[in-house]
Each structure stands twice: as C-alpha cells, then as structure tokens.
Design an enzyme around this catalytic site. Structure first.
Site, mmCIF file in Angstrom:
data_model
loop_
_atom_site.group_PDB
_atom_site.id
_atom_site.type_symbol
_atom_site.label_atom_id
_atom_site.label_comp_id
_atom_site.label_asym_id
_atom_site.label_seq_id
_atom_site.Cartn_x
_atom_site.Cartn_y
_atom_site.Cartn_z
ATOM 1 C CG ASP A 1 2.069 12.787 9.923
ATOM 2 O OD1 ASP A 1 2.776 13.939 9.497
ATOM 3 O OD2 ASP A 1 3.532 11.917 9.660
ATOM 4 C CE LYS B 1 3.242 2.169 10.137
ATOM 5 N NZ LYS B 1 2.391 3.483 10.809
ATOM 6 C CB ALA C 1 6.230 1.502 8.690
ATOM 7 N N GLY D 1 6.831 3.655 3.605
ATOM 8 C CA GLY D 1 7.245 5.565 4.472
ATOM 9 C C GLY D 1 8.701 5.419 4.893
ATOM 10 C CB ILE E 1 -0.986 -0.427 0.938
ATOM 11 C CG1 ILE E 1 -1.532 -1.252 1.313
ATOM 12 C CG2 ILE E 1 -1.146 1.492 1.117
ATOM 13 C CD1 ILE E 1 -2.834 -1.713 2.338
#
Length: 452
Positions: A282, A182, A167, A164, A161
């Site tokens: 965030d 995750k 992760a 980052g 998906i």
C-alpha cells in the site's frame, strides 16, 4: 521487552530539530549521567544537547537495565577510536552487571537505542541459569522480537493527523515527548496484529523505515495503540503540497524512499537471525513520511506481507494474494484487472510495490524547481489527477492504466536541462512498465538512482 521512555523518547525531538550550520564532523546526542563518563566531554565540542566529535565518526550510548527498564546514562562521541558500521544504536548483551552500551555511525544515531537479537538471546540463556533474575520477555523465534510494551497512562492526544478506514493517527506526547499514536479500535485486531508483527520483525531497523517505539492499550477507549517516532514534515503528500526542492533535494528524497523499499524487500541473514522479504502492498503519498532532514521513511504496514517467513513458513493463501489491497490510484495494472501472478507471490508482490514507487518518484519530480525554469512550479497533484480528477473510480483507473496503458506525463523531464533527467525518465518507465516482470527491482532502482 518493557522499555522506559523518559530518557530515550525525549531525545527524538532533538533529532528532528537538529539544524544546519553546525560544525563539520559526526554529531551525537549528548548527555552525561555519571561522573565516571566525563571523558566523553573531552573528545568533542558540546553545544547544548549535541556534541560535535573531534576524533571519531562513532556515537555511543550507555545504558543501565533496572527492573526491566532501559535507562540511558550517557550519550556522546565515542571515547574509543574505532570503526562502527550500524546506522542505529543496537545494544549488545549485558556486561559489568546490568550495564551495556552501543555505538553507531550516523548523525544523532544515539538518540534512542534498541536491543539486538544477540542481546535478547543472551538474556534468555542467563535466565535459564538464574531463574530468580527478573525476566526480559522475548520470543524464541529468530525472525521476530516481542514489541516493547508501553505504559500509556500518560498518553496525551493533541491533534488528529488522519482518520483512515481501520485506524486513527494522532500527534501527541508520551512523558512529555512528541510522538505519533496509531489507534486501532477493538474491532480492527487483524490490521493491528499485522502491523505490529511487521514492526516486530528482527532486523527491521533502517533510517528509511519509520522508527517503532512500542505498543500498548488506551485505558479510556480500550483501543490498541502503536507508538511511532514523529516525522517533522508529516506525510509525503503534505510535504509535496507545501515544499519544492531543487534537483539534488529531489533525488535525495527519491533515493531515500528507494533505499527503504529495497531494505524492506530484502532477505537478511545476520548471526543466525533472519529478516524475511516484506511487501508493503500500500505504497502511497499518505503512507510515506518525510523526516526533518528531508528524507523519506516508509510507514503504515497494516497491509504488508512477510514473504517466505522462516522457520515454519505459512504459505500465502490464494485469497490473500488476490485481494485488491492498497490505494486505488497507486495500484498497478495486474492488481486493477486481477491478473496478478499468484504462483509466485515473492516476486509479484514486490513488483506491485515498484510500480507504486515509480508514481511516487514522479510526484516528487513535479515539485522540482530545476525542472520548471520557464514556468512556475505547479501545485502538487497526485498521480493521474490531471487525467481523471481528484477522486478516480476503480473503473476509470482500469480503463486508463490497464487497458489504455497510460502513465503520468513526463513532459517536464523531457525538457529539463539538468544532467540526469534522461536517466530518471528511463527509471520511471521501467518501474511502471505494464509487464510486471519487465520492471526494475527495488535494489536495482536504488542503484540506478544513486548514479543519477
């Protein structure tokens, strides 16, 4: 606490795919695992794995605890006509041997269950008297629970998906049930520990907070893994890129986001259990998910900060407060230019979130069909892309947002004829005010938006 997934997780997809056009009244996930519970069949119409309640607004789930595994035995409409207030199915202390149950008051809320703090404390007390009983692991802190440890031997990764900085996010399945994994590599322990701690806070359960299913380790890579409920429409950024909505749908989307942030920012005291206020730090269109019912759920708590944690609070260090955390385009002026009030992090960090909230709600309005009756609805563009392009630098944002005090254009709201456009404009202006102390709080934003 170890939790068996085969019964609970396989029903998440039912929640995501529950369609419209069904009969009115409360809808509950339906499954009967014991002849003793046939009475559940008689109190509502059954359509496959969904029951439409005829005489109650409450769903029920009955479970059996065996070898530390929570096995759901029965789901459906509550046989007993009474009130229920919890939106989620929170299991109470064991009764009748190793059996217990929970009731809840939202559609399909009995799809999966969670242990209440009362249940955990009751288990601990019983262990003191019966040391031979199998141990149910839980922390003794009234502010947090041990996150359920999952056996990830059968973890299947299907599609990336997002990759980052710290992760990777994967669509996958566990025991045949669609979930999101995750994955934190071994070198990113701090972010993993931070997110796991936030998800493990007592009372952190809300429809607008991503449902946390447990954690474990990947046997192949040794990565630490968080297992989360799959949101059908993915991130808010992806959703807005692919979907438009009318005024009612836009307000519903925005209100659900406000409700989630208001809950996150709130301190909760309930039956001796405490949830501290939490600042997300965030908020961005990538860190908000959209569920099957077109409502939002906050996610990604790797940068989140629990404020005034009890008992034994650990004061936030100055360097923790001052650090430039977050996605640059959603950073408020005080983060961009380093003027954040470090003397009052409880208020100042929540004000940071409200600024970001305003930008996200503005993005939602740009995809509202009722605000573009003359011209076609424009393609989705995140905040400040029109002014600075797709990849603004930090210096460009400081100049535009902090020094020139510019905000996204409200032209589409100014010419909108829908009742409530003016009120929503005022809400946005008060959310992204240059003065942090002049901004609305998340609960106040929720209250004002609900009137719209």
């Amino acid at each position: 606490m170890t939790r068996r997934l085969s019964d609970a997780l396989r029903l998440i997809l039912i929640v995501a795919l529950a369609g419209t056009g069904l009969t009115d009244g409360r809808k509950c996930v339906y499954s009967i695992g014991s002849p003793d519970h046939r009475a559940v069949v008689e109190i509502g119409n059954v359509n496959g794995t969904v029951q439409h309640c005829a005489r109650t607004d409450c769903c029920i789930a009955a479970v059996h605890l065996l070898n530390n595994n929570t096995n759901i035995t029965t789901q459906g409409c509550s046989v007993i006509q009474g009130s229920c207030t919890d939106l989620l199915c929170l299991l109470g202390p064991l009764r009748r041997g190793n059996y217990t149950s929970c009731v809840c008051s939202s559609d399909l809320c009995n799809s999966h269950v969670a242990w209440s703090q009362d249940a955990v404390l009751a288990h601990q007390l019983s262990l003191q008297d019966l040391p031979q009983t199998e141990k149910v692991q839980a922390t003794t802190s009234p502010t947090s629970l041990t996150s359920p440890r999952l056996d990830l031997t059968n973890m299947e990764l299907h599609q990336v998906i997002n990759r980052g900085r710290y992760a990777e996010l994967w669509k996958g399945s566990l025991e045949g049930v669609p979930v999101v994994f995750k994955l934190y590599p071994s070198g990113c322990c701090r972010c993993y520990d931070n997110e796991s701690t936030v998800y493990g806070l007592a009372l952190l359960r809300h429809p607008s907070i991503t449902c946390f299913l447990g954690e474990g380790e990947s046997g192949q890579s040794g990565a630490r893994v968080l297992v989360l409920e799959l949101a059908q429409h993915g991130s808010l950024r992806a959703f807005l890129s692919q979907h438009c909505s009318d005024w009612a749908g836009t307000v519903r989307l925005a209100l659900s986001l406000c409700q989630g942030l208001s809950f996150l920012h709130s301190e909760i005291h309930r039956d001796g259990v405490y949830k501290p206020a939490v600042a997300h730090r965030d908020l961005s269109s990538n860190n908000v998910l959209v569920k099957a019912d077109w409502t939002c759920a906050l996610s990604d708590f790797g940068s989140a900060t629990a404020l005034n944690l009890r008992p034994g609070p650990r004061p936030l260090r100055t360097q923790e407060v001052c650090v430039q955390v977050g996605t640059p385009r959603y950073m408020p002026p005080e983060i961009l230019d380093g003027t954040l009030n470090i003397r009052d992090p409880l208020s100042s960090l929540r004000q940071v979130d409200v600024y970001s909230l305003g930008l996200l709600v503005w993005e939602m309005t740009t995809r509202c069909t009722d605000l573009w009756t003359v011209s076609p609805v424009p393609e989705y563009r995140p905040a400040y892309e029109a002014e600075l392009g797709p990849s603004p630098s930090l210096d460009e944002l400081i100049l535009l947002v902090s020094e020139r005090r510019k905000r996204p254009a409200l032209t589409h709201l100014c010419r909108g004829t829908t009742l409530g456009c003016g009120a929503l404009m005022e809400i946005l202006k008060h959310c992204w005010d240059n003065d942090p102390e002049a901004r609305l709080t998340a609960p106040c934003t929720e209250k004002r938006l609900s009137s719209v």
